[in-house]
Design a protein around this motif. Structure first.
Motif, PDB file in Angstrom:
ATOM      1  N   SER A 108       0.834  -1.198   0.000  1.00  0.00           N
ATOM      2  CA  SER A 108       0.000   0.000   0.000  1.00  0.00           C
ATOM      3  C   SER A 108       0.868   1.246   0.000  1.00  0.00           C
ATOM      4  O   SER A 108       1.936   1.277   0.619  1.00  0.00           O
ATOM      5  N   LYS A 109       0.418   2.280  -0.703  1.00  0.00           N
ATOM      6  CA  LYS A 109       1.170   3.529  -0.773  1.00  0.00           C
ATOM      7  C   LYS A 109       1.297   4.173   0.609  1.00  0.00           C
ATOM      8  O   LYS A 109       2.323   4.776   0.932  1.00  0.00           O
ATOM      9  N   THR A 110       0.258   4.035   1.428  1.00  0.00           N
ATOM     10  CA  THR A 110       0.298   4.612   2.768  1.00  0.00           C
ATOM     11  C   THR A 110       1.374   3.941   3.624  1.00  0.00           C
ATOM     12  O   THR A 110       2.144   4.610   4.323  1.00  0.00           O
ATOM     13  N   GLY A 111       1.424   2.620   3.546  1.00  0.00           N
ATOM     14  CA  GLY A 111       2.429   1.883   4.303  1.00  0.00           C
ATOM     15  C   GLY A 111       3.834   2.229   3.862  1.00  0.00           C
ATOM     16  O   GLY A 111       4.742   2.415   4.689  1.00  0.00           O
ATOM     17  N   GLN A 112       4.045   2.316   2.540  1.00  0.00           N
ATOM     18  CA  GLN A 112       5.362   2.681   2.018  1.00  0.00           C
ATOM     19  C   GLN A 112       5.747   4.091   2.450  1.00  0.00           C
ATOM     20  O   GLN A 112       6.899   4.359   2.804  1.00  0.00           O
ATOM     21  N   ALA A 113       4.776   5.002   2.414  1.00  0.00           N
ATOM     22  CA  ALA A 113       5.043   6.387   2.823  1.00  0.00           C
ATOM     23  C   ALA A 113       5.461   6.440   4.288  1.00  0.00           C
ATOM     24  O   ALA A 113       6.386   7.174   4.663  1.00  0.00           O
ATOM     25  N   LEU A 114       4.812   5.654   5.136  1.00  0.00           N
ATOM     26  CA  LEU A 114       5.143   5.635   6.556  1.00  0.00           C
ATOM     27  C   LEU A 114       6.565   5.130   6.782  1.00  0.00           C
ATOM     28  O   LEU A 114       7.335   5.693   7.568  1.00  0.00           O
ATOM     29  N   LEU A 115       6.932   4.079   6.043  1.00  0.00           N
ATOM     30  CA  LEU A 115       8.266   3.512   6.211  1.00  0.00           C
ATOM     31  C   LEU A 115       9.348   4.413   5.627  1.00  0.00           C
ATOM     32  O   LEU A 115      10.469   4.464   6.135  1.00  0.00           O
ATOM     33  N   ILE A 116       9.033   5.134   4.541  1.00  0.00           N
ATOM     34  CA  ILE A 116       9.966   6.134   4.006  1.00  0.00           C
ATOM     35  C   ILE A 116      10.243   7.199   5.069  1.00  0.00           C
ATOM     36  O   ILE A 116      11.375   7.651   5.246  1.00  0.00           O
ATOM     37  N   ALA A 117       9.189   7.583   5.790  1.00  0.00           N
ATOM     38  CA  ALA A 117       9.351   8.575   6.859  1.00  0.00           C
ATOM     39  C   ALA A 117      10.277   8.056   7.964  1.00  0.00           C
ATOM     40  O   ALA A 117      11.111   8.804   8.494  1.00  0.00           O
ATOM     41  N   VAL A 118      10.158   6.766   8.297  1.00  0.00           N
ATOM     42  CA  VAL A 118      11.028   6.173   9.326  1.00  0.00           C
ATOM     43  C   VAL A 118      12.479   6.193   8.863  1.00  0.00           C
ATOM     44  O   VAL A 118      13.392   6.556   9.627  1.00  0.00           O
ATOM     45  N   VAL A 119      12.714   5.810   7.596  1.00  0.00           N
ATOM     46  CA  VAL A 119      14.070   5.845   7.030  1.00  0.00           C
ATOM     47  C   VAL A 119      14.634   7.267   7.102  1.00  0.00           C
ATOM     48  O   VAL A 119      15.794   7.484   7.494  1.00  0.00           O
ATOM     49  N   GLY A 120      13.817   8.253   6.749  1.00  0.00           N
ATOM     50  CA  GLY A 120      14.244   9.647   6.785  1.00  0.00           C
ATOM     51  C   GLY A 120      14.619  10.096   8.189  1.00  0.00           C
ATOM     52  O   GLY A 120      15.609  10.811   8.385  1.00  0.00           O
ATOM     53  N   MET A 121      13.856   9.662   9.181  1.00  0.00           N
ATOM     54  CA  MET A 121      14.141  10.073  10.562  1.00  0.00           C
ATOM     55  C   MET A 121      15.435   9.460  11.079  1.00  0.00           C
ATOM     56  O   MET A 121      16.208  10.118  11.793  1.00  0.00           O
ATOM     57  N   VAL A 122      15.701   8.199  10.719  1.00  0.00           N
ATOM     58  CA  VAL A 122      16.966   7.572  11.121  1.00  0.00           C
ATOM     59  C   VAL A 122      18.138   8.323  10.497  1.00  0.00           C
ATOM     60  O   VAL A 122      19.163   8.586  11.148  1.00  0.00           O
ATOM     61  N   MET A 123      17.985   8.685   9.225  1.00  0.00           N
ATOM     62  CA  MET A 123      19.034   9.426   8.516  1.00  0.00           C
ATOM     63  C   MET A 123      19.312  10.770   9.184  1.00  0.00           C
ATOM     64  O   MET A 123      20.477  11.155   9.369  1.00  0.00           O
ATOM     65  N   VAL A 124      18.265  11.491   9.561  1.00  0.00           N
ATOM     66  CA  VAL A 124      18.438  12.787  10.224  1.00  0.00           C
ATOM     67  C   VAL A 124      19.150  12.601  11.559  1.00  0.00           C
ATOM     68  O   VAL A 124      20.010  13.406  11.940  1.00  0.00           O
ATOM     69  N   PHE A 125      18.844  11.523  12.250  1.00  0.00           N
ATOM     70  CA  PHE A 125      19.493  11.253  13.542  1.00  0.00           C
ATOM     71  C   PHE A 125      21.000  11.075  13.357  1.00  0.00           C
ATOM     72  O   PHE A 125      21.802  11.556  14.170  1.00  0.00           O
TER      73      PHE A 125
END
Length: 526
Positions: A156-173
């Motif tokens: 689902s696009k929603t699920g992928q979007a949520l996981l992309i956000a998690v990847v982005g947050m780890v990267m910012v950390f």
């Protein structure tokens, strides 16, 4: 047959990598005392270490997923990206690395503003860095979306979007805590893992076919509807005049864009001198040669064992070729390892991009434009960290919007932007004493503006089935990549603006100092 393997296993392998690298980033963060530590790791890395980190900074989702997928789908034409990206490092080695290291401090803006008017040039350099980094980050996050779909069976696009956000947050950390030192070690670890992964996959594939690349290619042609045509030029770019021009434009962007990327250029400041900067490029180049030879085997191996139609139908499309091949030859365990390495690739590259963008804003705009060179170092680092948060959020939004696009193609647009805005300006600044502030601004904004305009009105955005907006057509520029027009245009803008401007040449003393520093290294920051 399922192609996602075991989602729990896949996620576990990735989680182990994240935990290890987070620990390393945390240890490195204790030494981030000064601005030099945060931006340039205190220039403490050797040429060999920085060379491996350079390759880790550049070997992105486009390299691993996009190129192997491009070869699996288009054969010879897909491999052309690899050739351009290897040759490109010669530009950095011969023309840029030494002069940049000797005349700069933390960012590209340091070099461009060395003998120019500080405020307008630094603002222009920062604008270009932010735009280029954003385009490049969109490509990486788009790759993350397709990989997540395959890795965790999230369709689902929603699920992928949520996981992309998690990847982005780890990267910012990574960036917030580790700075350049922590990010560099993440990139070194990632580069080593990536090289081991592709090398072992290539050896296994060659062994399966009797160590005969010809045998792999023969079976590959049987699993592609184009047959033996995939071994010849033209499967993707065709033979029409416009197709040939599009290919030339792409090649120009690939070859000239690498040495103009802000996050790649920033790495030259992490070594103590110009000699180590040159050594970094040599190490990076050989690392690239090994990697891209392996992607040739992996791409044709995926075509032979998985099949082009299966790859096209999988979540993520072409970008799923390498993970699908890993599942085919090694089952769920190898898929988990390959997917985790690909994820690590995305995390490390986006962390480098975020660091470059935040450093450019904090050092060039905040410290030197707003504070006129009188910023407190600790406050400057705080601004850089807040900028990283904003840039990370924008990259998440852009990655969600571009989810599903071919990442190698998206990166080629970022390279066109980098070459158009930065290459002419850097070369003129280092090698042409008459070059002035007017020429610098025209070169940066002329190249950046023309490239952005041509991308917006090209088939990339509208008018074709593969466009970002396929249902509308406002394209009038016929080429998919604008580099053939925008890169020469930036050189022309800088030249004409300098020749015809009424502005006197910049400070002669500064020009002489820059020339001596660029060539000899005398007076360079150590």
């Amino acid at each position: 047959m399922p192609t996602t393997g075991n989602p729990v296993l896949n996620l576990s392998v990735f989680a182990v990598f994240v935990l290890i690298t987070l620990y390393i980033v945390y240890r490195a963060s204790s030494r981030n005392v000064t601005a030099s530590d945060y931006y340039a790791a205190g220039s403490s890395f050797t040429g060999a270490q920085n060379g491996v980190a350079l390759s880790g900074d550049f070997l992105s989702a486009a390299s691993f997923l996009g190129i192997s997928g491009g070869i699996a789908a288009h054969g010879y034409d897909g491999f052309l990206y690899s050739v351009g990206w290897v040759v490109a490092w010669l530009v950095g080695l011969l023309l840029i690395a030494e002069g940049l290291r000797n005349t700069g401090r933390f960012t590209v803006g340091d070099v461009l503003a060395f003998r120019m008017k500080q405020r307008p040039v630094r603002a222009a350099a920062a604008n270009a860095t932010l735009v280029i980094s954003f385009f490049y980050m969109i490509a990486q996050m788009a790759g993350a979306g397709g990989l997540i779909a395959l890795l965790l069976n999230v369709t689902s696009k929603t699920g992928q979007a949520l996981l992309i956000a998690v990847v982005g947050m780890v990267m910012v950390f990574y960036v917030l805590v580790g700075g350049m030192k922590g990010t560099t070690w993440v990139q070194i670890i990632k580069a080593v893992l990536l090289l081991l992964c592709v090398t072992l996959m290539s050896i296994f594939l060659l062994g399966k076919f009797g160590f005969s690349l010809s045998a792999i290619m023969q079976q590959a042609t049987e699993n592609n509807k184009l047959g033996e045509a995939v071994l010849d030029p033209g499967a993707k770019y065709g033979f029409s005049t416009m197709s040939k021009l599009d290919f030339v434009s792409l090649a120009l962007s690939l070859v000239l864009g690498i040495a103009s990327l802000p996050h790649v250029l920033m790495r030259f400041y992490t070594v103590p001198n110009a000699s180590e900067a040159r050594r970094s490029v040599v190490w990076a180049t050989w690392t690239m040669v090994i990697f891209y030879l392996c992607t040739l085997v992996i791409g044709f191996g995926a075509m032979a064992l998985v099949g082009t139609d299966t790859i096209a139908a999988a979540p993520g499309g072409e970008n799923s070729a390498a993970p699908l091949l890993a599942f085919r030859i090694g089952g769920a365990v190898l898929l988990g390892i390959v997917s985790a390495v690909a994820f690590a690739t995305i995390l490390a590259v986006v962390a480098g991009l975020t660091l470059a963008a935040s450093a450019s804003f904090a050092h060039d705009v905040y410290a030197n434009v707003i504070k006129r060179g009188n910023a407190e170092p600790r406050r400057e680092i705080r601004v850089a960290r807040w900028t990283a948060v904003v840039v990370g959020a924008l990259s998440i939004i852009g990655g969600i919007a571009a989810n599903g696009q071919n990442v190698a193609f998206l990166v080629s647009l970022a390279l066109a932007l980098a070459a158009s805005a930065n290459l002419s300006t850097i070369l003129y600044t280092i090698f042409w004493r008459r070059f002035n502030t007017t020429g610098t601004l025209w070169s940066i904004y002329g190249g950046l503006g023309s490239c952005l305009t041509l991308i917006i009105f090209s088939p990339v955005m509208s008018g074709a089935k593969t466009s970002i907006f396929p249902d509308v057509d406002f394209a009038w520029f016929p080429l998919g990549n604008p580099g053939l027009v925008s890169i020469p245009f930036s050189f022309l803008c800088g030249f004409l603006a300098t020749i015809f401007s009424k502005q006197e040449p910049e400070n002669a003393g500064k020009a002489a100092e820059m020339e001596v520093r660029a060539i000899s290294g005398i007076g360079a920051r150590t």
